[in-house]
Each structure stands twice: as C-alpha cells, then as structure tokens.
Motif scaffolding. Sequence first.
Motif, mmCIF file in Angstrom:
data_model
loop_
_atom_site.group_PDB
_atom_site.id
_atom_site.type_symbol
_atom_site.label_atom_id
_atom_site.label_comp_id
_atom_site.label_asym_id
_atom_site.label_seq_id
_atom_site.Cartn_x
_atom_site.Cartn_y
_atom_site.Cartn_z
ATOM 1 N N CYS A 120 0.824 -1.216 0.000
ATOM 2 C CA CYS A 120 0.000 0.000 0.000
ATOM 3 C C CYS A 120 0.858 1.266 0.000
ATOM 4 C CB CYS A 120 -0.952 -0.012 1.193
ATOM 5 S SG CYS A 120 -2.188 -1.332 1.072
ATOM 6 N N ILE A 121 2.009 1.195 0.639
ATOM 7 C CA ILE A 121 2.895 2.366 0.611
ATOM 8 C C ILE A 121 3.356 2.631 -0.832
ATOM 9 C CG2 ILE A 121 5.197 3.201 1.276
ATOM 10 C CD1 ILE A 121 4.743 1.836 4.020
ATOM 11 N N ARG A 122 3.730 1.572 -1.521
ATOM 12 C CA ARG A 122 4.141 1.745 -2.930
ATOM 13 C C ARG A 122 3.015 2.335 -3.764
ATOM 14 N NH1 ARG A 122 8.617 -1.330 -4.444
ATOM 15 N NH2 ARG A 122 9.242 -2.733 -2.782
ATOM 16 N N ALA A 123 1.796 1.817 -3.527
ATOM 17 C CA ALA A 123 0.651 2.235 -4.347
ATOM 18 C C ALA A 123 0.088 3.576 -3.891
ATOM 19 C CB ALA A 123 -0.429 1.168 -4.299
ATOM 20 N N ASP A 156 3.207 -14.944 -8.408
ATOM 21 C CA ASP A 156 4.508 -14.402 -8.036
ATOM 22 C C ASP A 156 4.328 -13.174 -7.143
ATOM 23 O OD1 ASP A 156 7.016 -13.368 -7.843
ATOM 24 O OD2 ASP A 156 7.377 -13.226 -10.008
ATOM 25 N N GLU A 157 5.019 -13.206 -6.016
ATOM 26 C CA GLU A 157 4.901 -12.125 -5.046
ATOM 27 C C GLU A 157 5.264 -10.769 -5.635
ATOM 28 O OE1 GLU A 157 6.429 -13.285 -1.175
ATOM 29 O OE2 GLU A 157 6.915 -11.178 -0.812
ATOM 30 N N ALA A 158 6.092 -10.768 -6.682
ATOM 31 C CA ALA A 158 6.502 -9.500 -7.296
ATOM 32 C C ALA A 158 5.300 -8.721 -7.815
ATOM 33 C CB ALA A 158 7.492 -9.772 -8.434
ATOM 34 N N GLN A 159 4.223 -9.438 -8.108
ATOM 35 C CA GLN A 159 3.035 -8.751 -8.624
ATOM 36 C C GLN A 159 2.425 -7.797 -7.602
ATOM 37 O OE1 GLN A 159 0.031 -11.088 -10.556
ATOM 38 N NE2 GLN A 159 1.527 -12.340 -11.650
ATOM 39 N N LEU A 160 2.690 -8.052 -6.312
ATOM 40 C CA LEU A 160 2.153 -7.164 -5.278
ATOM 41 C C LEU A 160 2.677 -5.748 -5.461
ATOM 42 C CD1 LEU A 160 2.457 -9.382 -2.058
ATOM 43 C CD2 LEU A 160 0.368 -8.823 -3.309
ATOM 44 N N LYS A 161 3.882 -5.654 -6.001
ATOM 45 C CA LYS A 161 4.480 -4.321 -6.176
ATOM 46 C C LYS A 161 3.709 -3.472 -7.190
ATOM 47 C CE LYS A 161 9.230 -5.925 -5.183
ATOM 48 N NZ LYS A 161 8.947 -6.173 -3.776
ATOM 49 N N ASP A 165 -0.116 -0.782 -15.209
ATOM 50 C CA ASP A 165 0.288 -2.131 -15.618
ATOM 51 C C ASP A 165 0.173 -3.164 -14.492
ATOM 52 O OD1 ASP A 165 0.835 -1.178 -18.187
ATOM 53 O OD2 ASP A 165 2.897 -0.665 -17.625
ATOM 54 N N GLY A 166 -0.368 -2.767 -13.348
ATOM 55 C CA GLY A 166 -0.578 -3.725 -12.254
ATOM 56 C C GLY A 166 -1.713 -4.681 -12.593
ATOM 57 N N LYS A 167 -1.717 -5.820 -11.914
ATOM 58 C CA LYS A 167 -2.727 -6.843 -12.215
ATOM 59 C C LYS A 167 -3.995 -6.677 -11.393
ATOM 60 C CE LYS A 167 -0.156 -9.601 -14.923
ATOM 61 N NZ LYS A 167 0.016 -8.979 -16.237
ATOM 62 N N PHE A 168 -3.914 -5.849 -10.336
ATOM 63 C CA PHE A 168 -5.100 -5.706 -9.494
ATOM 64 C C PHE A 168 -5.119 -4.370 -8.784
ATOM 65 C CE2 PHE A 168 -1.970 -7.197 -6.610
ATOM 66 C CZ PHE A 168 -1.543 -8.458 -7.017
ATOM 67 N N GLY A 169 -6.315 -4.018 -8.327
ATOM 68 C CA GLY A 169 -6.511 -2.700 -7.730
ATOM 69 C C GLY A 169 -7.000 -2.760 -6.301
ATOM 70 N N VAL A 170 -7.556 -1.640 -5.852
ATOM 71 C CA VAL A 170 -7.880 -1.459 -4.436
ATOM 72 C C VAL A 170 -8.913 -2.477 -3.937
ATOM 73 C CG1 VAL A 170 -8.992 0.142 -2.825
ATOM 74 C CG2 VAL A 170 -7.199 0.951 -4.354
ATOM 75 N N HIS A 171 -9.885 -2.804 -4.787
ATOM 76 C CA HIS A 171 -10.881 -3.793 -4.370
ATOM 77 C C HIS A 171 -10.659 -5.127 -5.079
ATOM 78 C CE1 HIS A 171 -12.991 0.043 -3.244
ATOM 79 N NE2 HIS A 171 -12.998 -0.638 -2.112
ATOM 80 N N LEU A 172 -11.173 -6.153 -4.469
ATOM 81 C CA LEU A 172 -10.875 -7.512 -4.918
ATOM 82 C C LEU A 172 -11.407 -7.793 -6.322
ATOM 83 C CD1 LEU A 172 -9.679 -10.198 -3.876
ATOM 84 C CD2 LEU A 172 -12.012 -10.849 -3.235
ATOM 85 N N HIS A 204 -9.073 5.051 7.592
ATOM 86 C CA HIS A 204 -9.729 4.096 6.690
ATOM 87 C C HIS A 204 -9.397 4.422 5.234
ATOM 88 C CE1 HIS A 204 -12.933 1.340 5.241
ATOM 89 N NE2 HIS A 204 -13.045 2.234 4.260
ATOM 90 N N GLY A 205 -8.939 3.424 4.501
ATOM 91 C CA GLY A 205 -8.781 3.567 3.050
ATOM 92 C C GLY A 205 -7.568 4.345 2.605
ATOM 93 N N SER A 206 -6.647 4.628 3.524
ATOM 94 C CA SER A 206 -5.463 5.347 3.059
ATOM 95 C C SER A 206 -4.191 4.693 3.598
ATOM 96 C CB SER A 206 -5.531 6.822 3.466
ATOM 97 O OG SER A 206 -5.883 6.936 4.820
ATOM 98 N N ALA A 207 -3.099 5.012 2.917
ATOM 99 C CA ALA A 207 -1.812 4.426 3.279
ATOM 100 C C ALA A 207 -0.914 5.523 3.830
ATOM 101 C CB ALA A 207 -1.177 3.795 2.040
ATOM 102 N N PRO A 208 -0.080 5.178 4.798
ATOM 103 C CA PRO A 208 0.841 6.190 5.324
ATOM 104 C C PRO A 208 1.928 6.516 4.296
ATOM 105 C CG PRO A 208 1.322 4.063 6.304
ATOM 106 C CD PRO A 208 0.104 3.877 5.437
ATOM 107 N N ALA A 209 2.451 7.729 4.383
ATOM 108 C CA ALA A 209 3.520 8.136 3.461
ATOM 109 C C ALA A 209 4.633 8.803 4.270
ATOM 110 C CB ALA A 209 2.964 9.105 2.424
#
Lengths: 312, 277
Positions: free
Chosen positions: B22-25, B86-91, B97-104, B254-259
């Motif tokens: 989440c920090i990356r995103a 592959d765990e690298a996809q989490l990045k 170009d990511g494979k997935f977003g905030v919701h499932l 809720h819904g946010s990531a620390p920076a």
Amino acid sequence: MPNPISQRDSFWNKIYEIAKDDRRIVIVSADMGAPALDRIRRDLPGQFVNVGIAEQNGVLVASGLAREGKRPFFYAIAPFAVFRPVELTRVNNAIMKIPITIVGVGAGFSYEDSGPTHHLLEDIAVMRAFPNITIHSTSDAAMAAAVAEQSCNWPVANYVRLDRQVLPDVHAQTQLDFKAGFAVLRPSKQAQLVATGYMVHKALQVADLLKKDGIDLGVIDLFQLPCDADALVKQIQTAPKLFTLEEHFLPGGLGSAVLEMLADRGAALPVGRFGMGNPGSYSYVYGGRETIHASYGLSPEQIAADVRKALK
Amino acid sequence: MNDIAFLEKKAYDLRKKVLDTCIRAKTGHVTSSMSCAEIMAVLYFGGILRHDPKRPDWADRDRFILSKGQASPMLYSVLAEAGYFDEAQLKGFAQKDGKFGVHLQQSVPGAEITCGSLGQGFGFAAGMALAAKMDLKNYMVYTLLGDGECYEGSIWETAMFASHQRLNNLVAILDRNYQCVLDFTENFLALEPFEKKWESFGWNVVRVEGQSVPALLDALHGLRSRRRPGPTIVIADTTKGAGIDFMSCVPLWHGSAPAGNEAKQAMAELERNTPNA
C-alpha cells in the motif's frame, strides 16, 4: 386451436420439462409461484428454493449457485426483480459475467390496477445500460417458451420481462431467430413500426386500422436487446419512415435503442417514438390497461391518427 | 517453532507485505487489512482452509469469499505468500500495468469473486454453500465479513436464508474492528448486541479475541465435521489497524496508506511488534 396461456405459464412449463432432465436448473423464487412451479416443487424439490421477499439475497444466492455450475432462474415481480437488487446484479452478473436468468413478471402495465409501484416503465433503460446482460421482452406464450429454452444455455445473464396478461399468439407458427433478436411480423415498403411485448399486439391493431385508409404499416417485434443491430437497421431501411412503440418511458427505452442503432450506422430517416412520455409520468389511472394507455394518448385509434398525420 | 508461534509470526509477515504494497501504491485499505491478519493467517496457513495454490480451480477446494473486499491487499498478500502467483506482482498493486486494484477482483488466481460492494459476498457464499448441498459436495465455504457491512440489509436477508437452509457448510468470520470511515460503530449506529442478533437469526455464534491465534484456531477448528445443523459465525473482536499503534483506533485512517515518515514509522512498529518465532 388451443386457448392461449399466459407467458408465465408457458415459460415455466418449458422450464419444468427441461429441469426434469437437467439438474443444473434451479428456481430461486422470491415467494412467487405458478402451476408449473408447483410441479417443480412437488417433483423436483431439490431444484426449487424460496428465498422469500428478499430480492437482494435472491440475486446473490442465484449467482453463487451459477458460479458452481447451476443454471438458476431468479423469479420475482418485475420491478422488484430488477430495481431492488440492481447494484448486486451489476457486480455479479454484469461485472463478474455470471450467467443467471432474472425472470420478472409484470412488464409495463400488466399489473394494471396495482398502481405505479407495480408498473414497470424504466427497466429496459436500466438493464440495457449493462454489458453482459441480455434483455428478452416477450410478446406471446410461444416466445416465452422459446426464451425459456434459450435461457438454459444463454452465455451471459439474461433478463426476461414477462407480461402478466394472457395475450393472443403471434409467434406460434414462427421459428424465432435469437441471433437477430427481432421478428418481422408484417413487412412494408411504406412505413414500419418497431414494438416490444404487449405493444406488439397494439402495433398490429394500429396496422389493421391504417389498412382501412390504404396505409401499409409494417410491424417488427424487437424482442431482444442487444440484437443484431446491422440486420435490424437493414430491415428498417426497407421503408422510408419508422415509428417505435413501447410501454415504457421514452428516455433510454426501446425507441432510444433503435435511434442509437440507426445513428451509429449513419442511417438517417424520420423516426416517431410512442411511449409513456419524455419525461415520463407515473399513473394512478384505474379501470384497465387500455384506459391507462388512453390517458397517455396511446389508444390504437390515437396512435393510428398520429401515424396518419406523420405520413401525410 | 510451534504452530501458534508460526502463525503469529505469519500474521505479522502478512501485515508487512500489506503495508509495503500500500505504501508503494499510495493507496489501499491498510487498517481494514491489519485487523484481519490473524484471521487470514489461521485460515490459509493454520490448516483450516483446504486449498491448493497449484490448482486454484480444484473442484473440491474450500471456497473463501472475502466479503469485505476492502481487505484485498491482505488477501492478495496471503495468496502470494501461499504461492498462487509471483509475489513481485504485489508491487504493481493499484498502479499502471498492475494486475489488481484497491478492491478484490476475480481475475486474480485464488480470488473467487470481484468484491468491494458491501453486503455482496456473503449471499454469494450462501449460494455456493447451497450448491454444495444440492450436489452432495464436501467443500466448505468460508466468508470474511466486515462489521461495517452488517449495516447492509442484504446481510440479514442472507443470514435468515442460510440458517433456514441449514447451511452448516457455511462459516462466516466477522472482523469486528468496531470502526467505519467516520467513527466507531457504537457511536453512530450501534451494532451490538451482535451475538444476540446472529443467534436470533438462527446461527451458531462464537465470539473470540480476533487477534489471538489460539482463540481463532480453537473457534475454527473442527467445523468441517458439522456437528451442528446450521451455519456458524465467529465474531472476532479485533482492532482496526492492529500492529501499527498510531493507526489503530483512528477512524480517518480508513482507506489510506501512510507516506513519508509515517510510512517508516508504521513499518518500524510492525517490525517491533513482530513476535520472535
């Protein structure tokens, strides 16, 4: 000739016949019945589940069943089948592409004396906005049976809007083309009228009235959306003038869909749309469906007069 | 390393993955994911769920439906950890170009549904459980609910349905973290008495400390033998943001990531709180 039966009974009779051999078929009913559904409950109890008057859960359970390989039919009174769970239908069936069949009984003013809560005048606009959901709007019992059969293997979710009233047969002798999604009931080189559901019968009445004046009005039953738009536009272009007729508000309805298909293909011809107003208004008129229609200026005579005027 | 210590550490490893993702995103529901870390660790790595990362479509797998779809970073971290992809996809989470977003989303191997609309997954899970009954299949259906989604009427439609249908192959775990977006649930619209509500809807109710691995194992173990006729709900009392002290019990996280410095502080707190297994 056998007495016509209701679309509801025709639809569920066909499903009963198929369900006897096809265990995938499950009826998810929001406490709605029919004689054929009584037979399913008696003979195939494992294929019928009553979720009660809980349409959200009905769509969810049907979708979960479909994910596991079932072919569920979620059944409720049409406005409640469509609008109450619509956001869940959007996620499960439009976004996730899970094929269930939503069967709503009570298209247009079929529940004529029940008032606006039970009238259905916006469903085509709502449901055709979704990708991956097909609308089937049935005009007679034979079509309802054919749609029932198709629904068992339809590749995406399917919304069937059944009329509640017993209507005369118009398709008993025709083989419906589900690739095209429309049927030409009366061809004409002069003008054509595209209608759906109950209004197909009214379109035929209007055509009969106009025949006396020497006007040849063609009638097309557009029973499926999306349909083969190229084929429909080609058919529409066989006459220089077009009308549409729907028991639905004009914004987003059948007429809108036809206009879009024409515009997207650069087909320019004059189109007159008949429906329950733009913007629509709800009806508290009682005394039967035709009385309600007349209050919108949609009696067969009035429509015939309007068509006559437009063709002058 | 005993099982409990292993799972307690696993929960923190998952938390770190979620936070990093989440920090990356620069987005994602961090605190909603933190509260269910132990639940997810126990389900996937504690021998509760019968699953096979090499065969995500295995017909006899247990189904897991994340009804609180906001916790997708946690489920994605779990699935990566289990070897579904592959765990690298989490990045690439929620990025170009990511494979997935905030919701499932169901396209991710191991994710059964697209979710993010609250009150949706639960009824879907009940449908899957009913299908298993109809087809005499042995799989179980587990679903993770948020407490906030229990404000949706559809949850209670399904609750009534599942008990009436005696779906004892359906297990709900309720991540009771006591918070929604603006405030604590009991401040703005009380959900308690939660146990009584579920009991009166015909469910077997177990209430446990939701950050406790032994308590969760105890509650979830053995449900497969179906000694009871109806569905079971495990109400897991948790802390929203658990593991990161400064984000815990603060509604507006809720819904946010620390920076920036907060991101560093959050990761440092997770490192410090990680048990030495």
